[in-house]
Design an enzyme around this catalytic site. Structure first.
Site: not given
Length: 863
Positions: A261-262, A296, A318
């Site tokens: 998760m970024e 990420e 994305e």
């Protein structure tokens, strides 16, 4: 269940903006207390509607005054205040129970570690907020916890203050200067070791790099750290994007629903995509770590600095970022092989999705549960849509569009239309028709016929897209098709433009001045996510396999040759099956052709998987397909045995155990040779296989031989290998995931019973997503012959698991149900058995996540 469908057409901007948010987390072993101070300003008329999920409300204050229960409306999923001034400060206190949060969404506690996952709608499980991506604000976060148990306290941004408190507790304050949506908020608290490094940006700024892991895993972070630095440099050089904070942190956690998760400045990773050492991680694991770390990091600009207005625009971040990480991986490694791997994922995951009950456009028009739309369509097909724009505009034109996109929208929440508009304006081009790729689901099929006469070649192309649930009548796509012409000697002919732009339902292209009929190579580099229907002869395919210089086109020719051979077998009685001698000769030539990259040779020699064959069939009889594949594998191994044995020994003797691209390729090719040998003459090759299993110095070599031993008909050796591998790696959690997976995908009978036994193994936990994917997911999605057993036992097994898992982690349950979404592609008997399980599940009380998948799978759309 009430209709919870959300529609793109109903989008409305938020009634309030949030100027700042100050959060205070008091963390305890059995609960967490969160104080939330919001400064809000009205943007439009309407009530203040704050999202919340499974929150215990302690108090609400507005502008310093405590609100009575009559002054707000408390619902299971919302806190609503109808009468608000245009500017207000709201103080909300909530209590949550992270140790009970098995959904792993919001703030949860696992393995003595507090961790958050807020995308897509997890922040509302922490505190009441306008939990939507178009509400951006600056976050200041104070965290307090017991110091001995939780010495590390992290959040987004920069650390601005810290200190000790009473009763052995301590506190920190983090401030993120960049506005962000709530889905990018992150918090981690626990006992973690830190690996540190530095990166100097193109402007000379020094960035503090940190990777936090469980103590004892520090020696597995070197590759991830190097991958991070490569990513930072690549983004500067290719897109001119410099990192903006003074610190970049990564935390690796064992229990995580996603890959990573970024979160701004504080990326949280599934440990699978950080921890890598040559003896514990395969070469593919090393490549995956590099790719996911890059993905990420690249989100810092494509997702964080410029984010999505709403979740229908998910592919804005994305799809674009997948394209960027794919190109990074191609630059770092073999461009041809990485492109082949991208296409394989698309064909095996996204094409079936487009043909199934969950088919949806890259930008869907509606959803019931947003977690169900983190799909191959949004990610991988979305990346292909970006790639097509890159193809049409060229490298420089695409960069101009990206620069304009960042300049226009930095710090904003925007739409896919905004992205395409930047590409149009920067290049003075109209992409109106092209945008149908975002709004129409389905995989276009392009039928090609050719005619050569008197020095002219005429190509006629017809495009058609099969109906999907949201639309039956598809308008023509704008399809870029990269191509080449070859003369009879294999020389590529000069052409004015290597891109054909197909825009009509039917369109012709003519090439003049040709001295002979050329051999045509279409869809080079897989320039569009389509199914190309071109009736090339065996001789033409063999020609392309021999002379094509585009790695994807060469590989695709080999795949088509093998698929045609297997399809021929399916149309004949088994005693008439045979492999064309010309194909055997061509593959033998590939095996021995040292002028080819070893990695590419290995890919050319690897036959198509089950999905590749199934995609070519109207109705899939799994048993027949697997029987034909077995025949091809055995025959290929038999005919190539001597050469494979010789090359295997040569590569084994010269193995240097290094961790770089050429070494990866040599190991892959050698292990393909071992696979061929075992398929042809297992008894003769078993000694080599055992020797490699025992002497392997890399996990790549050990797992390759272990997989072959687990599929061996020699029960004693098989069971001994399983026991020995477990004893060797019982303390390495990620390696045990491989141990589960290899057993789950075994082609031998009784595998399902063995999987059921492994569910009770002490190393397995149904609460851990990695373990679920490694054992249950591997069996149901990676073992077609056993999952699709004729008695329906695999289907019953999956249904039972879904019922159990849905109560623990609905997100993972919904993703695990994926095989059921493809039930219509199989023979009538299997269709009936799968539908019975779907109907049984459809009568149960399920989570919103799983209920959407089941209900859509049961819709009978005769499309």
């Amino acid at each position: 269940m009430p209709d919870t469908t959300v529609y793109l057409k109903n989008y409305q901007p938020p009634f309030f903006s949030v100027e700042t948010i100050n959060l205070n987390f008091d963390l305890y072993d059995d609960h967490a207390l969160i104080s939330n101070e919001l400064k809000l300003t009205r943007q439009h008329e309407g009530p203040l509607h704050l999202c919340g999920d499974e929150l215990e409300l302690v108090s609400v204050h507005m502008n310093g005054q405590k609100l009575d229960q009559s002054e707000y409306i408390l619902q299971p999923d919302a806190l609503i205040i109808e009468n608000c001034p245009d500017e207000l400060t709201l103080n909300i206190v909530t209590r949550i129970y992270p140790q009970k949060n098995t959904q792993l969404s919001g703030l949860y506690r696992s393995n003595h570690l507090f961790c958050t996952q807020c995308e897509a709608e997890g922040f509302r499980r922490i505190t009441y907020f306008l939990d939507r991506p178009d509400v951006l604000t600056t976050y200041t976060t104070r965290i307090s916890a017991e110091k001995k148990q939780y010495p590390i306290l992290l959040s987004n941004g920069n650390l601005i203050d810290a200190g000790d408190a009473e009763d052995g507790r301590h506190w920190v304050v983090w401030k993120d200067p960049f506005k962000k949506p709530s889905y990018l908020f992150a918090l981690v608290a626990g006992n973690l070791a830190c690996v540190r490094d530095q990166f100097v940006t193109c402007s000379g700024r020094s960035i503090d790099l940190r990777i936090y892991v469980e103590p004892g895993n520090e020696d597995k972070c070197t590759h991830a750290m190097e991958s991070l630095k490569k990513s930072m440099r690549w983004d500067e050089e290719v897109y001119g994007r410099e990192y903006d904070l003074d610190i970049f942190m990564i935390v690796a956690v064992s229990d995580f629903n996603m890959g990573a998760m970024e979160n701004k400045g504080l990326n949280i990773f599934n440990s699978k995509y950080i921890l890598a050492r040559p003896d514990t991680a395969t070469d593919q694991d090393f490549a995956d770590v590099e790719g996911v770390v890059a993905h990420e990091y690249f989100h810092n600009w494509t997702g964080n600095r410029v984010t999505c207005r709403d979740w229908f625009q998910l592919s804005l971040k994305e799809g674009l970022t997948v394209f960027r990480d794919q190109e990074f991986s191609r630059d770092m490694n073999s461009r041809d092989v990485n492109r082949i791997m991208d296409v394989r994922v698309l064909r095996n995951s996204q094409f079936p999705e487009d043909a199934g009950t969950m088919a949806h456009p890259v930008r869907p028009e509606a959803y019931q549960e947003i977690n169900n739309f983190y799909t191959a369509t949004v990610y991988n097909k979305g990346a292909e849509v970006i790639r097509m724009q890159h193809t049409l505009l060229g490298k420089e034109g695409f960069r101009r569009g990206m620069d304009l996109y960042f300049n226009r929208h930095d710090g904003q929440a925007v739409t896919i239309d905004d992205f395409v508009a930047a590409m149009e304006d920067a290049n003075h081009i109209d992409l109106t028709q092209f945008k149908r790729w975002y709004s129409q689901a389905g995989t276009p099929e392009v039928l090609v016929t050719s005619n050569y006469a008197q020095g002219e070649l005429t190509l006629k192309m017809q495009q058609y897209c099969p109906p999907t649930p949201e639309c039956h009548d598809k308008k023509p796509f704008h399809i870029p098709i990269r191509f080449a012409l070859f003369d009879s000697k294999g020389q590529q002919l000069a052409i004015e433009n290597e891109i054909l732009e197909l825009k009509e339902k039917e369109q012709s292209f003519t090439f003049k001045g040709l001295s002979e009929k050329p051999v045509l190579s279409l869809l080079r580099e897989f320039s569009a996510p389509i199914k190309l229907k071109q009736n090339l002869s065996q001789d033409e395919l063999l020609f392309l396999l021999k002379y094509e210089v585009d790695g994807f086109a060469k590989w695709d020719a080999a795949q088509n040759l093998i698929i045609n051979s297997i399809k021929d077998c399916l149309n004949l009685h088994a005693n008439k099956w045979q492999i064309p001698s010309a194909l055997i000769s061509a593959l033998k030539h590939v095996l021995l052709d040292e002028s080819l990259d070893a990695d590419l040779r290995a890919e050319l020699l690897t036959p198509p998987g089950f999905e590749d064959i199934a995609m070519q069939l109207e109705s899939v009889d799994v048993g027949a397909v697997e029987k034909a594949r077995d025949f091809f594998h055995q025959q290929l191994g038999w005919y190539l045995y001597e050469e494979a044995q010789m090359l295997y020994q040569q590569l084994w003797t010269s193995e240097d155990h290094r961790m770089n691209g050429p070494a990866y390729g040599r190991r892959k090719l050698r292990n393909v040779c071992l696979w061929l040998m075992m398929k042809a003459k297992e008894s003769a090759a078993l000694d080599k296989c055992q020797q490699q299993f025992i002497a392997a110095q890399t996990m790549t070599d050990q797992i390759a031989s272990f997989s072959l031993l687990v599929n061996s008909t020699n029960q004693g050796l098989r069971e001994q290998a399983i026991e020995d591998f477990y004893k060797q790696w019982s303390k390495e959690d990620l390696v045990l995931d491989k141990w589960f997976t290899i057993q789950a995908i075994s082609e031998l009978p009784e595998t399902l019973n063995h999987v059921k036994m492994l569910l009770k193994h002490s190393a397995f936990s149904i609460k851990n997503p990695n373990k679920v994917r490694a054992l249950i997911g591997a069996f149901c999605m990676g073992n077609p012959r056993n999952f699709h057993a004729i008695d329906g036992s695999g289907y019953s097994f999956l249904a039972e698991i879904l019922v159990t898992l849905d109560k623990i982690n609905p997100q993972i349950a919904a993703r695990l149900a994926n095989p059921f979404t493809r039930w219509k592609r199989y023979d009538q008997h299997r269709q009936r058995l799968m539908r019975e399980q779907l109907e049984r599940l459809g009568k149960m009380e399920l989570s919103r996540d799983l209920a959407e998948v089941i209900s859509k799978s049961l819709l009978v759309n005769e499309v």
